[in-house]
Design a protein around this motif. Sequence first.
Motif, short mmCIF file in Angstrom:
data_model
loop_
_atom_site.label_atom_id
_atom_site.label_comp_id
_atom_site.label_asym_id
_atom_site.label_seq_id
_atom_site.Cartn_x
_atom_site.Cartn_y
_atom_site.Cartn_z
N GLY A 28 0.93 -1.26 0.20
CA GLY A 28 0.02 0.13 -0.07
C GLY A 28 1.13 1.20 -0.09
N ASP A 54 -1.73 0.37 -8.44
CA ASP A 54 -1.80 1.28 -9.50
C ASP A 54 -0.10 1.44 -9.68
N ALA A 78 0.69 -5.17 -7.52
CA ALA A 78 0.03 -6.64 -6.99
C ALA A 78 -1.28 -6.24 -6.50
N ASP A 79 -2.27 -6.95 -6.64
CA ASP A 79 -3.69 -6.97 -5.84
C ASP A 79 -3.44 -7.84 -4.78
N LEU A 80 -3.62 -7.28 -3.71
CA LEU A 80 -3.26 -8.27 -2.47
C LEU A 80 -4.77 -8.93 -1.86
N ASN A 106 0.72 -2.86 5.14
CA ASN A 106 0.20 -1.41 5.55
C ASN A 106 -1.26 -1.42 4.78
N GLY A 108 -4.76 -1.41 3.14
CA GLY A 108 -6.04 -2.01 3.55
C GLY A 108 -7.11 -1.19 3.36
N VAL A 156 -0.02 -2.72 10.09
CA VAL A 156 -0.85 -1.58 10.30
C VAL A 156 -2.32 -1.95 10.49
N PRO A 201 -2.75 3.46 14.05
CA PRO A 201 -2.84 4.85 13.85
C PRO A 201 -4.45 5.20 14.24
N PRO A 203 -7.50 8.25 13.08
CA PRO A 203 -7.85 8.91 11.99
C PRO A 203 -6.73 9.71 11.51
#
Length: 279
Positions: A28, A54, A78-80, A106, A108, A156, A201, A203
């Motif tokens: 990510g 992307d 890659a599309d995880l 990370n 998500g 994350v 984290p 927001p």
Amino acid sequence: MTTHPKSTHLSTDNTGSSLQTVFAVVTGASQGIGRSIALEFARRGIVPILIARDEKNLAAVASEILDTYKLEPVTMSADLSDRASVNHLLAQFEAFPGRIEYAVNNAGFGDTTPFIDCDPSSLDEMIELNVRAVVRITHFFSNRFRSQGSGRVMNVSSTAAFQPTPYFALYGSSKSMILNLDQAINEELLGTGVHVCTLCPGPTATPFHARASSDRSLLSRITMLDADKVAIAGVSGMLRGKRLIVPGLTNQLLRLLVRLSPSAVLPKVSAILMRPRES
Ligand SMILES: NC(=O)c1ccc[n+]([C@@H]2O[C@H](COP(=O)([O-])OP(=O)(O)OC[C@H]3O[C@@H](n4cnc5c(N)ncnc54)[C@H](OP(=O)(O)O)[C@@H]3O)[C@@H](O)[C@H]2O)c1
């Protein structure tokens, strides 16, 4: 999948005793917190391996890192949320000759649609990305790091992991699962040289909220942090061997409050804070 396994930078290894290129995997990494984490690794002389779907955005982050830190990152598209794509990615790492010392899960996404109204395929996608891919990548790198005698994984999660989160029900649950997994396996891995930590984290100002429609919640409005601050707290906490990293004083206070609150009250307070509001 596109790979550019070329790097020019030398940096010290964990002991500081010899010079070699050290790599950090960041999923990510094409925007938001992941992009900031990749930049923070690069600032410290660690070459990021950038993963997302992307390719254009990945290339933009890679050239930003090259321009700023004179490091040439590796990019892998890659599309995880796709099992075959995760397997293919892990096969790429199996063959990757460089020394990877850090792996950050990370990637998500969240969704504030009430659970009952969610599209079933969106529920599946969230479990695949937020849980299954994280589990498989953590398992893969824990083994690799144990074999090489050192390495750190950072997953994350979120402050949503600390209590039930109405209007973010599956998202919060996926993040709780990862938090519990990390804390458990970190104990199993004691003495192996492998360390697993969790970044939670609150927001954070990223495109995440546009997809999740979560920027209209009261909690987001009160506690929004900057992605760079979250990334710096995460990477420095990971390097210092912290198990749990909660960036920002307000988030740390909220966590304390959660720990002191009766469990029956938590979903009710959470619902008030998380309920999307008219903008
Ligand atoms: N922002 C917040 O308020 C906040 C708070 C707590 C925790 N978090 C967590 O922090 C992490 C990063 O969030 P963010 O705010 O930076 O989100 P973001 O700005 O939406 O970025 C998400 C990243 O994940 C990638 N990604 C999404 N789906 C993917 C897939 N199927 N396969 C591979 N990569 C994928 C995206 O790139 P592509 O679209 O190109 O694939 C992007 O690089 C997430 O795990 C999130 O749950 C965020």
